[in-house]
Design an enzyme around this catalytic site. Sequence first.
Site, PDB file in Angstrom:
ATOM      1  N   GLU A   1       0.885  -1.175   0.000  1.00 36.15           N
ATOM      2  CA  GLU A   1       0.000   0.000   0.000  1.00 36.15           C
ATOM      3  C   GLU A   1       0.915   1.215   0.000  1.00 36.15           C
ATOM      4  OE1 GLU A   1      -3.278   0.167  -0.175  1.00 36.15           O
ATOM      5  OE2 GLU A   1      -3.775  -1.951   0.012  1.00 36.15           O
TER       6      GLU A   1
ATOM      7  N   CYS B   1      -2.265   9.491   2.451  1.00 33.39           N
ATOM      8  CA  CYS B   1      -1.773   8.920   1.188  1.00 33.39           C
ATOM      9  C   CYS B   1      -2.699   9.227   0.020  1.00 33.39           C
ATOM     10  CB  CYS B   1      -1.603   7.414   1.333  1.00 33.39           C
ATOM     11  SG  CYS B   1      -3.123   6.590   1.825  1.00 33.39           S
TER      12      CYS B   1
END
Length: 469
Positions: free
Chosen positions: A223, A257
């Site tokens: 991720e 993010c």
Amino acid sequence: MNAVNPNAAAKEQLSPIGDKVMAIREVFASGYTKEYAWRVEQLKQLELLIHEKQGVLLEALAADLGKCKTEAWISELGFVLSDIKHTLKHLKKWMKPRKTSTPMGAQPGKSYVLPEPLGTVLIIGAWNYPFQLLLAPLVAAIAAGNCAVLKPSELAENMSKLLSEVIPEYLDNNAFAVVEGAVDETTELLAQRFDHIFYTGGEAVGKIVMAAAAKHLTPVTLELGGKSPCIVDSTASIDVTAARIVWSKWMNAGQTCVAPDYVLVDKSIADQLLVAIENKITAFYGESTEASKDYGKVINQRHFQRLANYLEDQKVVFGGRQNIQTGYFEPTLVLNPPLDSDLMQQEIFGPILPIITLDSMHQAIPFINERSKPLALYLYSNNDEYKKKVLLQTSAGNVCINDGFMFMTNPNLPFGGVGNSGMGSYHGRAGFDGLSHLKTVMERSFKFDVSLRYPPFNKLKLSLLKRIL
Ligand code: NAD
């Protein structure tokens, strides 16, 4: 052929961390974590942990990142609680064999896919959502019947310490462990044999993780991040667009993010959008964002300096004030930065938002496609044809049209990157599937053992087989 004991290699590397991993692998091998009842119990314990320890968890988030209670609740504790709730509701169904049809040539018989746990999962978390990014993968690991070793980010030191204390209090100590530490400890963990590694963080360390995993042929979920674009065309509702951009950019002081990294806006509405964004910043955080209890801080001085350097020689049109001692970095807007500057070459991961004006919205698609595939792409538009074009002609891990990262709130949507923004996905069933092996099963009957497929072959057999297959 020599039989290989997968635990043998790990046994050679004796160390406290190695011993811990070995012990957990042996617990998995004993088989009890596969039981539905155990999985439910652990998920409920995690739920209890969040309810009973919410006070100290919120304090740790405030100490590490200046997160206010509401934001911390929505994006960290509440997020994990809703993931657990969704998982508990669907787990029985996810664990069931998934029947498929069986072709004529394999009749009589039945076929299905049977999810089975992978084993022991290493979960390495990042600092920006230090609770959610470690615990949401853990929910998936538990749901799938795995054991896990958790490595919190050392940068969010208060949360790391707290999790190392509370997780053993609530969860099965034999099946789970928290290993605190930085590069040395992570390196040692990565030298061990795991059955899956779930890593959240930057691209450079992602490559280190993948290289270490390759030594054991361990599968990985990565991720990662990247520069997530946000397109605004002239048909968008300026006021709502500005509110949603401000919400998704300056939550956690831009250290998200999936925060919009830069805006590509039609030049005919650029001035209006700029003013609307400035007004929303003031409306949300007050005249002084420094005094706002709802505005977070930059994690540490290294990241602060990195962000401050991005502003060198840039045209700051709003914000820019900083205090490295307190971590306060004002929401900052930069207009038309040089595309070869660090601000446009690196992921910003902080409270600076570049606004790039385009003569034509047709320029947005090549602009995005010339760069690495982003984790998220945002499009604010009322033009259906343009929406379709952007969707079909660009690639991104996740897309949200006319909002910020609202897709994160839907547990039915897999979350993950593509290309340089990562591989694999999780949340809800995607997490369960990602940390399971989807085992293929075909069961045949002893009846009707047609000899067509057995040698010796002849022309008749071949022509019949051609018709069947
Ligand atoms: P970080 O510094 O917390 O590092 C992540 C983890 O890697 C930590 O646990 C750390 O101990 C470990 N680590 C660091 N250096 C290492 C090394 N040399 N060897 C082995 N392990 C090491 O986090 P970060 O990298 O600063 O995170 C920021 C990045 O993460 C951004 O790119 C962001 O976009 C991305 N991110 C992605 C997601 C997502 O869900 N896709 C979520 C959050 C952050």
